[in-house]
Design a protein around this motif. Structure first.
Motif, PDB file in Angstrom:
ATOM      1  N   ALA A  15       0.837  -1.209   0.000  1.00 19.76           N
ATOM      2  CA  ALA A  15       0.000   0.000   0.000  1.00 19.76           C
ATOM      3  C   ALA A  15       0.866   1.251   0.000  1.00 19.76           C
ATOM      4  O   ALA A  15       0.573   2.227  -0.713  1.00 19.76           O
ATOM      5  CB  ALA A  15      -0.932  -0.011   1.213  1.00 19.76           C
ATOM      6  N   CYS A  16       1.930   1.247   0.796  1.00 22.32           N
ATOM      7  CA  CYS A  16       2.838   2.400   0.824  1.00 22.32           C
ATOM      8  C   CYS A  16       3.509   2.597  -0.529  1.00 22.32           C
ATOM      9  O   CYS A  16       3.589   3.723  -1.039  1.00 22.32           O
ATOM     10  CB  CYS A  16       3.903   2.202   1.899  1.00 22.32           C
ATOM     11  SG  CYS A  16       3.334   2.464   3.587  1.00 22.32           S
ATOM     12  N   ASP A  78      -0.846  -3.557  -8.197  1.00 19.41           N
ATOM     13  CA  ASP A  78      -0.576  -4.232  -6.931  1.00 19.41           C
ATOM     14  C   ASP A  78       0.121  -5.573  -7.169  1.00 19.41           C
ATOM     15  O   ASP A  78       0.997  -5.969  -6.384  1.00 19.41           O
ATOM     16  CB  ASP A  78      -1.875  -4.448  -6.158  1.00 19.41           C
ATOM     17  CG  ASP A  78      -2.354  -3.173  -5.461  1.00 19.41           C
ATOM     18  OD1 ASP A  78      -1.611  -2.166  -5.497  1.00 19.41           O
ATOM     19  OD2 ASP A  78      -3.452  -3.188  -4.887  1.00 19.41           O
ATOM     20  N   ALA A  79      -0.255  -6.277  -8.222  1.00 13.45           N
ATOM     21  CA  ALA A  79       0.385  -7.565  -8.528  1.00 13.45           C
ATOM     22  C   ALA A  79       1.878  -7.374  -8.789  1.00 13.45           C
ATOM     23  O   ALA A  79       2.711  -8.169  -8.333  1.00 13.45           O
ATOM     24  CB  ALA A  79      -0.289  -8.210  -9.737  1.00 13.45           C
ATOM     25  N   GLN A  80       2.228  -6.315  -9.516  1.00 18.19           N
ATOM     26  CA  GLN A  80       3.633  -6.031  -9.783  1.00 18.19           C
ATOM     27  C   GLN A  80       4.369  -5.611  -8.511  1.00 18.19           C
ATOM     28  O   GLN A  80       5.532  -5.965  -8.315  1.00 18.19           O
ATOM     29  CB  GLN A  80       3.734  -4.942 -10.850  1.00 18.19           C
ATOM     30  CG  GLN A  80       3.257  -5.398 -12.219  1.00 18.19           C
ATOM     31  CD  GLN A  80       3.100  -4.251 -13.202  1.00 18.19           C
ATOM     32  OE1 GLN A  80       2.923  -3.094 -12.799  1.00 18.19           O
ATOM     33  NE2 GLN A  80       3.148  -4.559 -14.484  1.00 18.19           N
ATOM     34  N   LEU A  81       3.682  -4.881  -7.652  1.00 18.87           N
ATOM     35  CA  LEU A  81       4.305  -4.463  -6.395  1.00 18.87           C
ATOM     36  C   LEU A  81       4.572  -5.663  -5.489  1.00 18.87           C
ATOM     37  O   LEU A  81       5.612  -5.723  -4.820  1.00 18.87           O
ATOM     38  CB  LEU A  81       3.411  -3.444  -5.683  1.00 18.87           C
ATOM     39  CG  LEU A  81       3.303  -2.076  -6.367  1.00 18.87           C
ATOM     40  CD1 LEU A  81       2.236  -1.228  -5.691  1.00 18.87           C
ATOM     41  CD2 LEU A  81       4.649  -1.352  -6.336  1.00 18.87           C
ATOM     42  N   TRP A  82       3.653  -6.609  -5.454  1.00 21.37           N
ATOM     43  CA  TRP A  82       3.887  -7.832  -4.688  1.00 21.37           C
ATOM     44  C   TRP A  82       5.087  -8.591  -5.254  1.00 21.37           C
ATOM     45  O   TRP A  82       5.882  -9.168  -4.502  1.00 21.37           O
ATOM     46  CB  TRP A  82       2.647  -8.719  -4.702  1.00 21.37           C
ATOM     47  CG  TRP A  82       1.616  -8.355  -3.683  1.00 21.37           C
ATOM     48  CD1 TRP A  82       0.468  -7.642  -3.877  1.00 21.37           C
ATOM     49  CD2 TRP A  82       1.637  -8.685  -2.286  1.00 21.37           C
ATOM     50  NE1 TRP A  82      -0.222  -7.507  -2.700  1.00 21.37           N
ATOM     51  CE2 TRP A  82       0.464  -8.137  -1.709  1.00 21.37           C
ATOM     52  CE3 TRP A  82       2.518  -9.392  -1.473  1.00 21.37           C
ATOM     53  CZ2 TRP A  82       0.157  -8.278  -0.354  1.00 21.37           C
ATOM     54  CZ3 TRP A  82       2.223  -9.532  -0.121  1.00 21.37           C
ATOM     55  CH2 TRP A  82       1.061  -8.985   0.427  1.00 21.37           C
ATOM     56  N   GLN A  83       5.222  -8.595  -6.567  1.00 19.38           N
ATOM     57  CA  GLN A  83       6.365  -9.261  -7.192  1.00 19.38           C
ATOM     58  C   GLN A  83       7.676  -8.574  -6.797  1.00 19.38           C
ATOM     59  O   GLN A  83       8.677  -9.230  -6.493  1.00 19.38           O
ATOM     60  CB  GLN A  83       6.209  -9.275  -8.708  1.00 19.38           C
ATOM     61  CG  GLN A  83       7.289 -10.079  -9.424  1.00 19.38           C
ATOM     62  CD  GLN A  83       7.151 -10.034 -10.931  1.00 19.38           C
ATOM     63  OE1 GLN A  83       6.306  -9.322 -11.467  1.00 19.38           O
ATOM     64  NE2 GLN A  83       7.981 -10.797 -11.625  1.00 19.38           N
TER      65      GLN A  83
END
Length: 224
Positions: A15-16, A78-83
């Protein structure tokens, strides 16, 4: 970072990062908002979230490259950030939990390991123009040392309010609370923290015994 990886804290990191890179918010403000929204998080949880956030921001370009991206995307999903988060955790030597958000991490790292190495600018996570400018103006050896310093977490310095206390008294009080610190040689007011801690909840801060201030700013004030 704590070896135990918890989903709520990792979701807080994502989120950040989304607000930092998609909405151009300051990292410290994003973290402050997260911590206010999750007051049940302890000091270890907050430290883990802050460390992951700042380190991913610091190594953003290199992490993007490891994930097969070049940073040209208008919006990071968000999917890319999780990656990206999972990739950083792996580089830190962590074992990823079997969450669906991390399924693409091992594949992207495997492909990058088989391909050509990144450019020095990507490896040090700086823009191409900055890398070339530093190389031309400083030379290879000095620029390499400067890049290492730029990519290292900065020491936290406090400025003692000598109208209310002394550096010695401040260090003694903070050390008694498990906040290691030491007086800085060559300064009348500077105190360096041995490790990052949440100093703003201490009675000493609330009593106005110190302010957070970089050492260079200490010296500017003295020169003026």
């Amino acid at each position: 970072m704590n070896d135990k990886i918890h989903r709520p804290q990792m979701a807080g990191v994502v989120a950040c990062l989304s607000r930092i890179f998609n909405e151009r918010e300051y990292a410290d403000k994003c973290l402050e908002r997260q911590f206010k929204a999750h007051r049940q998080w302890g000091a270890r949880d907050r430290r883990a979230v802050a460390e992951a956030t700042y380190e991913i921001v610091r190594w953003w370009r290199r992490l993007l490259w490891l994930c097969g991206k070049d940073g040209s995307e208008q919006k990071i999903t968000d999917a890319q950030l999780w990656q990206l988060l999972g990739t950083w955790l792996v580089l830190e030597g962590k074992s990823l939990p079997p969450w669906p958000e991390f399924t693409a991490v091992s594949d992207s790292l495997h492909l990058r390991q088989k391909g050509s190495p990144p450019s020095p600018a990507i490896m040090h996570s700086v823009p191409d123009w900055l890398y070339e400018m530093g190389l031309q103006s400083m030379g290879e050896e000095l620029w390499a040392k400067s890049l290492k310093a730029l990519n290292s977490p900065a020491t936290v310095y406090l400025r003692t309010n000598t109208l209310r206390t002394s550096r010695k008294e401040l260090c003694v009080n903070l050390s008694a609370q498990g906040i290691g610190c030491e007086e800085v040689v060559g300064s009348d007011v500077a105190v360096a923290l041995c490790e990052r801690k949440n100093i703003f909840v201490t009675p000493e801060f609330k009593k106005g015994w110190f302010e957070l201030q970089d050492l260079a700013s200490h010296r500017v004030g003295k020169l003026v």
